[in-house]
Design a protein around this motif. Structure first.
Motif, PDB file in Angstrom:
ATOM      1  N   TRP A 133       0.826  -1.193   0.000  1.00 48.81           N
ATOM      2  CA  TRP A 133       0.000   0.000   0.000  1.00 48.81           C
ATOM      3  C   TRP A 133       0.866   1.250   0.000  1.00 48.81           C
ATOM      4  O   TRP A 133       1.955   1.254   0.535  1.00 48.81           O
ATOM      5  N   ARG A 134       0.317   2.309  -0.513  1.00 44.52           N
ATOM      6  CA  ARG A 134       1.049   3.573  -0.499  1.00 44.52           C
ATOM      7  C   ARG A 134       1.224   4.077   0.925  1.00 44.52           C
ATOM      8  O   ARG A 134       2.261   4.621   1.293  1.00 44.52           O
ATOM      9  N   THR A 135       0.164   3.895   1.743  1.00 43.63           N
ATOM     10  CA  THR A 135       0.275   4.397   3.115  1.00 43.63           C
ATOM     11  C   THR A 135       1.377   3.666   3.893  1.00 43.63           C
ATOM     12  O   THR A 135       1.953   4.227   4.818  1.00 43.63           O
ATOM     13  N   THR A 136       1.603   2.414   3.542  1.00 41.07           N
ATOM     14  CA  THR A 136       2.696   1.695   4.191  1.00 41.07           C
ATOM     15  C   THR A 136       4.011   2.421   3.960  1.00 41.07           C
ATOM     16  O   THR A 136       4.810   2.606   4.889  1.00 41.07           O
ATOM     17  N   LEU A 137       4.212   2.829   2.708  1.00 42.45           N
ATOM     18  CA  LEU A 137       5.454   3.524   2.408  1.00 42.45           C
ATOM     19  C   LEU A 137       5.491   4.901   3.032  1.00 42.45           C
ATOM     20  O   LEU A 137       6.559   5.398   3.386  1.00 42.45           O
ATOM     21  N   ASP A 138       4.342   5.530   3.170  1.00 43.20           N
ATOM     22  CA  ASP A 138       4.329   6.893   3.694  1.00 43.20           C
ATOM     23  C   ASP A 138       4.648   6.942   5.171  1.00 43.20           C
ATOM     24  O   ASP A 138       4.783   8.031   5.731  1.00 43.20           O
ATOM     25  N   ARG A 139       4.755   5.805   5.794  1.00 43.63           N
ATOM     26  CA  ARG A 139       5.051   5.809   7.225  1.00 43.63           C
ATOM     27  C   ARG A 139       6.389   6.441   7.540  1.00 43.63           C
ATOM     28  O   ARG A 139       6.598   6.960   8.622  1.00 43.63           O
ATOM     29  N   ILE A 146      14.203  -4.586   3.134  1.00 41.06           N
ATOM     30  CA  ILE A 146      13.917  -3.152   3.202  1.00 41.06           C
ATOM     31  C   ILE A 146      12.412  -2.914   3.190  1.00 41.06           C
ATOM     32  O   ILE A 146      11.890  -2.102   3.951  1.00 41.06           O
ATOM     33  N   LEU A 147      11.701  -3.654   2.343  1.00 40.03           N
ATOM     34  CA  LEU A 147      10.263  -3.457   2.297  1.00 40.03           C
ATOM     35  C   LEU A 147       9.596  -3.934   3.574  1.00 40.03           C
ATOM     36  O   LEU A 147       8.626  -3.337   4.043  1.00 40.03           O
ATOM     37  N   PHE A 149      18.446   3.449  -0.411  1.00 38.28           N
ATOM     38  CA  PHE A 149      17.049   3.701  -0.084  1.00 38.28           C
ATOM     39  C   PHE A 149      16.887   4.662   1.074  1.00 38.28           C
ATOM     40  O   PHE A 149      15.775   4.870   1.543  1.00 38.28           O
ATOM     41  N   GLY A 150      17.970   5.220   1.524  1.00 36.58           N
ATOM     42  CA  GLY A 150      17.856   6.286   2.501  1.00 36.58           C
ATOM     43  C   GLY A 150      17.499   5.830   3.895  1.00 36.58           C
ATOM     44  O   GLY A 150      16.890   6.579   4.650  1.00 36.58           O
ATOM     45  N   ILE A 151      17.918   4.624   4.263  1.00 34.26           N
ATOM     46  CA  ILE A 151      17.584   4.117   5.601  1.00 34.26           C
ATOM     47  C   ILE A 151      18.878   4.027   6.391  1.00 34.26           C
ATOM     48  O   ILE A 151      19.863   3.471   5.929  1.00 34.26           O
TER      49      ILE A 151
END
Lengths: 229, 632
Positions: free
Chosen positions: B54-60, B94-95, B121-123
């Motif tokens: 989901w997009r919201t998952t990534l927006d976390r 990462i996901l 990925f900026g983590i």
């Protein structure tokens, strides 16, 4: 108690061990170097560029071209900014036979318009936009900016000599004819004879642009890299 | 050229505008790409594996690549998906971070590859969950140690010009570098052994006269043992002084463990010489003789296992400390208990608590001498508890020490294997071959490409076809860039062999005896054409590494030997020397195989006949420095 030699040593050893045990429990602070903790320094600056639409508006690249550029950019610099060493490294890969680091240094200063020591994607794309899609005037302006190392509006012979040496460094040593010491200097003389109209020892931007616009070769070479993307 | 850097080629070519105003020659034509757009987009997700979330998952996590607008750069319009050209296996973890909020480190993954993915990925790696964090840190530390080992190895390959002191130091540190060092190493080892054996034998009772008790050998053959001792100490002193002289930093050397051991080993002898045979100090003198046994520690220079053991003990300091502390606690507890338990019994040896320490230690380490035994029942019970717990307390920290030792030992084994010279040399040779392949590709294409320019036809179709067969667009653009640089500086790239040739011809006149390899490779100039003719016209990667090595050695020599006078003679030799026919023959030998420049004066006309193609290009170039000629 009559302590003889060996017994004294035994007592000393026991005392030392005791001290070490106390150190172990932090009651006696000895200095042990924690090099492990040095690794914990938080990662360096990470930068994210402005949105695609903004960049599209500010530069003369299309959306697709910006995507292509960004992918390449991000691949080499995951942190989003290029610092001078990465810049030199990348540029050196195109000139394996020579030493491209000096010229890359000057290029870096030319790209880094706000002089903060790192080139972000916006700086990069702005520079490229001028170089590839700009008018001849803008390109010549950019070249003048590159040559003018201290950005005072004049190109002196010393600055030009530095640039020329940097360019000749890129050739490396395996050249034909063999590079001589005074080759850059001679080249700078030729350049100044051409450009410096009023013979005052410096080249101003107007002299530069005038002279370049009158020179057919230079005009033609400015068009060379139009369709580079 | 690496594919990643290929994306920067537009930048490099754009930056070439900086050369244009200073160039004196016109620039070569740029390769057209015929509207052939290299389609970079592969219609896949993370290298082929599709992940869905989901997009919201990534927006976390809005401060990472996937959670911010940065991922729009990777959006592919046609397939309506985001494409990342990264490792799909690493991408899984990462996901999962986005999904569960915890970042895990997969054990089979290489630590540096994983770090790169995280950086992309900026983590930040500090987010790694506690379950995997220790493993991550351990692997990272191992990697850092390995890198440091590599750096130290590379430091060992020093330049040949070291002064005497540095050579000596290097000989001391690595006995395998020269035979002298090896001899020295074995001699000192032998003398250490002799010294230790002497010390031991000194105390053995040998022979006895009937009216006296056995005398130790030391007192019977005093002179012999004294001479032996003197000889050993002499050798050790000389060795120590030599090391002190050769050490790059004397102060640091004097503080190092090995040098302290050396000093402690030889000092008793000198103190013994100085002191008179006084009764007061004889006790101290006996103590000093004990220190002679420290000579055995000098063996640690000769044995790597000993050094590893010492290093292990040092690195397990915390475990050892814990062991000592727990033992001390247990000893005190049990000694107190045993003392009070045995207090009642008569003729008990447990006279005080410190006296009971001895019993406790002997019991806990399961030695059981039997000189002190409990007699009461309570004492026996507590004694048995003491011995059982002793086994436990000692057995617990030992495996940690053992595993540490094992890790360090294996690391050393690996370092030794890598240090094997053959591996390094073969690897470096292969890398060098790839690098020269890259630059020689340009020279190769130059010869092919110039064919096009000389005919002065604006890109006829079949020539373009031919070109596109031999070089991809990327390569042709790269070559065009290098070409522009040549024009700007009015010099050309040549490969190393030709450069050696030119250097040699210039330098041979003034420095005929530069290096032995010079004479073995190319004697007088008369033979250079045969050598040239023998040579492969394409100086590509087929040249064996040893030959290249010799050439590079040559070039190193020439950098030292040749300077201005030599170079100017090489230029003048091009201009004149009609009389020196052998030299001219050389020139023609050169011409048939490569591109060189012939200056405009027609004095060198004999060559002009052999290439009818020279004349058209001679006029097009305005510079006075170089005129380009090519033959095929």
């Amino acid at each position: 108690m009559n302590l003889e030699g060996l017994e004294m040593i035994a007592v000393l050893v026991v005392v030392v061990l005791f001290v070490k045990v106390l150190e172990q429990f932090g009651l006696l602070e000895a200095s042990y170097d924690d090099s492990v903790e040095d690794e914990l320094e938080l990662s360096a600056v990470r930068h994210r560029p402005e949105g695609l639409e903004q960049l599209e508006a500010q530069t003369r690249f299309t959306r697709k071209e910006l995507q292509v550029l960004y992918r390449g950019f991000k691949n080499e610099c995951p942190s989003g900014v290029v610092n001078e060493d990465t810049f030199k490294d990348i540029y050196s890969q195109f000139f394996p036979q020579g030493d491209a680091s000096t010229y890359a240094h000057f290029l870096f200063n030319a790209f880094d318009t706000d002089h903060n020591g790192s080139v972000s994607f916006e700086d990069f794309v702005m520079g490229l936009s001028i170089l590839l899609r700009g008018s001849v005037q803008e390109k010549l302006n950019w070249a003048f900016n590159l040559y003018d190392i201290n950005k005072d509006g004049y190109i002196t012979k010393e600055e030009m000599l530095d640039i020329m040496k940097a360019i000749y460094d890129m050739m490396g040593k395996c050249t034909y004819p063999i590079l001589k010491e005074e080759a850059p200097r001679q080249h700078v003389e030729i350049f100044f004879q051409k450009m410096d109209k009023n013979k005052d020892g410096v080249v101003t931007i107007d002299e530069f642009i005038d002279c370049c616009q009158n020179d057919e070769n230079i005009m033609r070479s400015m068009q060379l890299f139009e369709n580079v993307i | 050229m690496a594919a990643g850097v290929a994306a920067w080629l537009p930048f490099a070519r754009a930056a070439a505008i900086g050369w244009m105003p200073v160039a004196n020659c016109p620039m070569p034509v740029a390769p057209r790409d015929h509207g052939k757009r290299q389609d970079e987009l592969i219609i896949l997700n993370v290298s082929g594996r599709r992940f869905q979330t989901w997009r919201t998952t990534l927006d976390r996590y809005p401060d990472t690549l996937l959670g911010s607008s940065e991922k729009e750069f990777f959006y592919n319009e046609e397939t309506k998906e985001y494409f990342f050209d990264r490792d799909p296996d690493a991408f899984r973890s990462i996901l999962n971070f986005y999904r569960t909020g915890k970042l895990h480190y997969p054990r089979h993954e290489c630590i540096s590859a994983y770090d790169e993915e995280l950086a992309f990925f900026g983590i930040i790696p500090e987010i790694i969950g506690d379950c995997c964090y220790e493993e991550y840190k351990d692997r990272k530390r191992e990697n850092a140690e390995r890198l440091m080992d590599d750096q130290e190895e590379n430091k060992d390959n020093k330049l040949p010009n070291m002064n005497f002191r540095e050579t000596m130091w290097r000989a001391f540190e690595n006995p395998h570098t020269s035979t002298m060092a090896l001899v020295f190493y074995y001699v000192t080892g032998f003398f250490i052994a002799i010294s230790v054996i002497t010390n031991v034998v000194e105390t053995v009772p040998c022979g006895s006269t009937p009216n006296q008790k056995d005398v130790p050998c030391g007192e019977r053959y005093t002179v012999a043992f004294f001479c032996m001792d003197t000889a050993c100490v002499m050798i050790f002193t000389v060795e120590y002084l030599m090391r002190l002289f050769a050490a790059p930093s004397r102060y640091r050397f004097m503080r190092s463990v090995m040098s302290i051991i050396d000093v402690v080993a030889i000092l008793p002898y000198y103190i013994g010489l100085v002191m008179t045979n006084n009764e007061d100090v004889s006790g101290a003198f006996v103590t000093l003789r004990v220190f002679r046994v420290f000579r055995i520690f000098k063996f640690s220079r000769h044995s790597q296992g000993l050094r590893i053991l010492g290093y292990t003990l040092k690195s397990c300091a915390s475990e050892l400390g814990f062991l000592l502390f727990s033992l001390t606690m247990a000893i005190i507890i049990f000694a107190t208990v045993m003392f009070y338990a045995e207090k009642g019994s008569s003729s008990s040896k447990f006279t005080s608590i410190p006296a009971s320490f001895w019993y406790t230690i002997v019991t806990m380490t399961t030695l059981g001498y039997g000189d002190m035994v409990p007699k009461t029942i309570a004492g026996k019970i507590f004694g048995s508890i003491c011995s059982l717990s002793g086994v436990l307390v000692i057995a617990l920290p030992v495996p940690v020490i053992v595993s540490n030792f094992s890790r360090i030992y294996h690391q050393n084994q690996r370092a030794d294997k890598r240090r094997a010279q053959k591996v390094q040399k073969a690897r470096l040779a292969r890398i060098r071959v790839v690098k020269t392949g890259m630059s020689s590709a340009f020279l190769h294409n130059k010869r092919n490409g110039l064919f096009n320019e000389l005919l002065e036809l604006p890109c006829s179709e079949e020539v373009e076809q031919h070109l596109s067969k031999t070089a991809s667009l990327l390569e042709s653009q790269h070559h065009h860039l290098l070409h522009c640089l040549e024009k700007t500086t009015a010099h050309e790239f040549v490969d190393e062999q030709l450069y050696e040739q030119n250097c040699r011809e210039g330098a041979v006149q003034s420095y005929p005896s530069c290096s032995p390899s010079l004479s073995s490779q190319e004697g007088p100039t008369g033979t250079c054409c045969t050598h040239q003719a023998r040579k492969n016209p394409l100086p590509d990667a087929s040249v064996p590494p040893t030959c290249q090595g010799a050439l590079q050695e040559l070039s190193a020599v020439h950098i030292q030997c040749s300077d201005q006078p030599a170079l100017s003679t090489s230029r003048s030799s091009l201009n004149m020397k009609l009389d020196d026919t052998s030299r001219l023959n050389c020139k023609s030998g050169l011409i048939t195989t490569a591109i060189i420049s012939i200056p405009t004066p027609p004095a060198v006309s004999p060559e002009g006949d052999s290439q009818p193609l020279t004349s058209p290009s001679m006029q097009t170039i305005a510079s006075s420095n170089a005129v380009k000629v090519s033959t095929l």
